[in-house]
Design a protein around this motif. Structure first.
Motif, PDB file in Angstrom:
ATOM      1  N   THR A   1      36.170 -81.128 -84.492  1.00 22.69           N
ATOM      2  CA  THR A   1      35.138 -81.665 -83.607  1.00 22.69           C
ATOM      3  C   THR A   1      33.935 -82.171 -84.393  1.00 22.69           C
TER       4      THR A   1
ATOM      5  N   TRP B   1      32.902 -79.814 -74.890  1.00 26.73           N
ATOM      6  CA  TRP B   1      34.197 -79.953 -74.218  1.00 26.73           C
ATOM      7  C   TRP B   1      35.318 -80.242 -75.208  1.00 26.73           C
TER       8      TRP B   1
ATOM      9  N   SER C   1      26.555 -76.907 -79.336  1.00 24.51           N
ATOM     10  CA  SER C   1      27.793 -76.972 -80.109  1.00 24.51           C
ATOM     11  C   SER C   1      27.637 -76.258 -81.448  1.00 24.51           C
TER      12      SER C   1
ATOM     13  N   ARG D   1      36.337 -77.003 -76.767  1.00 21.52           N
ATOM     14  CA  ARG D   1      37.175 -76.215 -75.859  1.00 21.52           C
ATOM     15  C   ARG D   1      38.598 -76.772 -75.782  1.00 21.52           C
ATOM     16  N   ILE D   2      38.699 -78.091 -75.673  1.00 23.63           N
ATOM     17  CA  ILE D   2      40.029 -78.716 -75.551  1.00 23.63           C
ATOM     18  C   ILE D   2      40.846 -78.488 -76.819  1.00 23.63           C
TER      19      ILE D   2
ATOM     20  N   ILE E   1      27.090 -82.007 -74.686  1.00 27.62           N
ATOM     21  CA  ILE E   1      28.024 -81.516 -73.667  1.00 27.62           C
ATOM     22  C   ILE E   1      29.438 -82.015 -73.961  1.00 27.62           C
ATOM     23  N   GLU E   2      29.530 -83.278 -74.355  1.00 25.88           N
ATOM     24  CA  GLU E   2      30.834 -83.851 -74.695  1.00 25.88           C
ATOM     25  C   GLU E   2      31.449 -83.127 -75.889  1.00 25.88           C
TER      26      GLU E   2
END
Length: 553
Positions: free
Chosen positions: A367, A386, A48, A389-390, A382-383
């Motif tokens: 984020t 995501w 990230s 990206r969202i 990983i979370e």
């Protein structure tokens, strides 16, 4: 001469050229995403973090390209031409503001931010002032980025409609979708390397158009029209004692606002070192000024054009209320078709280079500073990826919707800058350079500056003022504030932050306010002093206390 037709035929060659350009950008973004994955394996940090600031190894060349491409957006190119045409060179402040902002950022802000190795510009606020203030600043930064995205997409839509004959919403959707796509794939690396391609397009495309416009028989010598009224007042513009304070206020506030955007710090924090970050800022400022020259010239030539000698006809764009589209109108009606298509490439590149940066910027701070540090402190990498990206997708679609619904491109851009400057600048100065500042002072300072700024009204959005500063007047039914209220609000905010910080610290530390009210825990805790004693001092103390170490059990 005939006037501009309301329904234009679809420009097939131009459409094909734009599609080819978009494919080049998309392929570059996909290639950069693969490079991003390689860098992830080299870096010690999380994926990230690589997505947000790369491997903190961006060099001067790539850094200058990506920072310049981010700043030189569609609003910069189209807005500079519009301001020169409608108000005169003295009021086309974009190039001046960007070079001043870059030097201010390079001299004062780049080094302390890069040396601390922050991930976003909100990190120092979260560390020093806590989560509430961080959330306020994240919301203001995200709103600024979304409004900025909407403004530049709306500018692209208007240009595509004039030159290619397609509906503006179609070009907005396609451009936003491609920018979202490659930003999702590779994060900062995709943005940075596509910025290189986009900036090359901008430089070549803008300068190619200039000779064709200068040589057009409809354009009078701009040296003469700079100081003589011909088709309209001289394009150099006017500045007198009634508006000089407003001019200075705009230059100061907008220059300082340039260092209040996460897009700026994303490049600074991704630089290989603090020295590289500073050099990148300085060189980028010079390039921004250089790339503003074609837009200035196009605005000057528009003011020097006999529109009756063009296919556009009379009345002029200014009389029709179309100064915001002056660049595409000039390219469409005074240049060969292939030149106007090249001009579309310049604006498309500028728009996409700014949109991708704004999306990555807003998703990064949300984020990192809200989701990861407040909502889900134990979120896996990983979370977090995501969520990035969202949020890129959500903010991109929101900006796209604003671009399609915008009635005023300038109004959206103005909102972006006003929000960023009014909320972020004074706290940014204090968190970096005023160690005694605290959360109480920052909250009060932000509140005061926002009230004073909104009180002046927003004429571009038809919001009337509820504070009429000295010299406020009504021009053509619109309130005009000539008093430098933005600079005044910022100075007052800085003073209030310092004053309230010292006052709150005094009240809590002297016990004049109950400790239970200190929600930010600014009261100094008593220090526990540990003294290292020598063996002689221990022996002396045992004698005095009549203590025999042999009796210890």
């Amino acid at each position: 001469m005939c006037s501009l037709s309301l329904k234009m035929a679809l420009n097939i060659p131009g459409l094909i050229a734009v599609i080819v350009f978009y494919l080049i950008i998309l392929v570059t973004g996909i290639w950069a995403s693969k490079k991003s994955k390689k860098e992830e394996r080299k870096c010690i940090g999380a994926r990230s973090e690589v997505s947000m600031v790369g491997g903190r190894n961006i060099g001067i060349l790539v850094g200058v390209f990506t920072m310049t491409a981010t700043n030189v957006g569609g609003g910069f190119i189209l807005g500079t031409a519009e301001a020169t045409y409608a108000h005169g060179l003295l009021w086309a402040l974009g190039p001046l503001i960007y070079i001043l902002g870059a030097f201010i950022g390079g001299i004062f802000f780049a080094k302390p931010m890069r040396e601390k190795k922050y991930t976003t510009m909100i990190d120092p606020f979260q560390i020093k002032y806590g989560d509430i203030i961080s959330c306020i600043l994240v919301v203001s930064s995200v709103l600024s980025d979304i409004f900025w995205t909407g403004a530049i997409l709306a500018g692209l839509g208007g240009m595509m409609k004039v030159i290619l004959g397609i509906e503006s919403y179609q070009s907005i959707i396609i451009s936003a979708a491609i920018a979202i796509c490659y930003t999702l794939l590779g994060g900062l690396y995709s943005v940075a390397y596509t910025d290189i391609i986009q900036l090359i397009f901008i430089i070549i495309s803008l300068w190619i158009c200039i000779p064709f416009l200068i040589l057009s028989p409809a354009v009078t010598d701009i040296v003469y029209t700079a100081t003589h009224a011909l088709h309209q007042p001289p394009w150099i513009g006017f500045l007198d004692l009634t508006n000089v304070w407003n001019w200075l206020d705009t230059v100061i506030s907008n220059s300082f606002a340039m260092v209040c955007f996460q897009t700026f710090y994303q490049r600074v924090l991704a630089s290989a070192s603090s020295k590289v970050a500073q050099i990148t800022c300085f060189l980028s400022g010079g390039f921004c000024f250089f790339l503003g020259i074609p837009s200035l010239l196009i605005g000057a030539m528009a003011a020097s054009t006999n529109w009756n000698m063009t296919s556009y006809g009379l009345p002029t764009p200014l009389d029709r209320g179309e100064p915001g589209n002056i660049m595409p109108i000039m390219l469409e009606h005074l240049c060969p078709t292939y030149v106007s298509i090249i001009g579309i490439g310049a604006v498309s590149a500028a728009v996409m280079s700014s949109v991708d940066s704004a999306l990555l910027s807003s998703s990064s701070i949300f984020t990192c500073n809200i989701y990861k540090k407040i909502l889900r402190k134990k979120a896996s990498d990983i979370e977090v990826m995501w969520v990035i990206r969202i949020t890129i997708l959500i903010f991109g679609v929101t900006g796209m919707g604003l671009g399609m619904a915008a009635s005023s491109i300038y109004g959206l851009w103005l909102l972006s800058v006003e929000i960023s400057f009014a909320v972020n600048f004074a706290p940014l100065v204090c968190v970096l350079f005023v160690p005694s500042s605290n959360s109480y002072g920052v909250i009060v300072g932000i509140l005061v500056e926002v009230v004073l700024t909104l009180g002046a009204g927003l004429s571009a959005l038809h919001i009337p003022p509820f504070i009429k500063y000295p010299g406020c007047k009504v021009v053509n039914g619109v309130y005009v504030q000539v008093f430098p209220y933005k600079t005044l609000s910022m100075v007052l905010s800085l003073g209030i932050i310092v004053a309230v910080s010292h006052l709150s610290s005094f009240l809590f530390n002297r016990g004049l306010l109950p400790e239970t009210w200190d929600i930010y825990n600014i009261k100094r805790k008593p220090e526990v002093t540990v003294r290292n004693t020598t063996s002689e001092e221990v022996a002396e103390e045992m004698v005095l206390n009549d203590t025999n170490p042999t009796t210890w059990s």
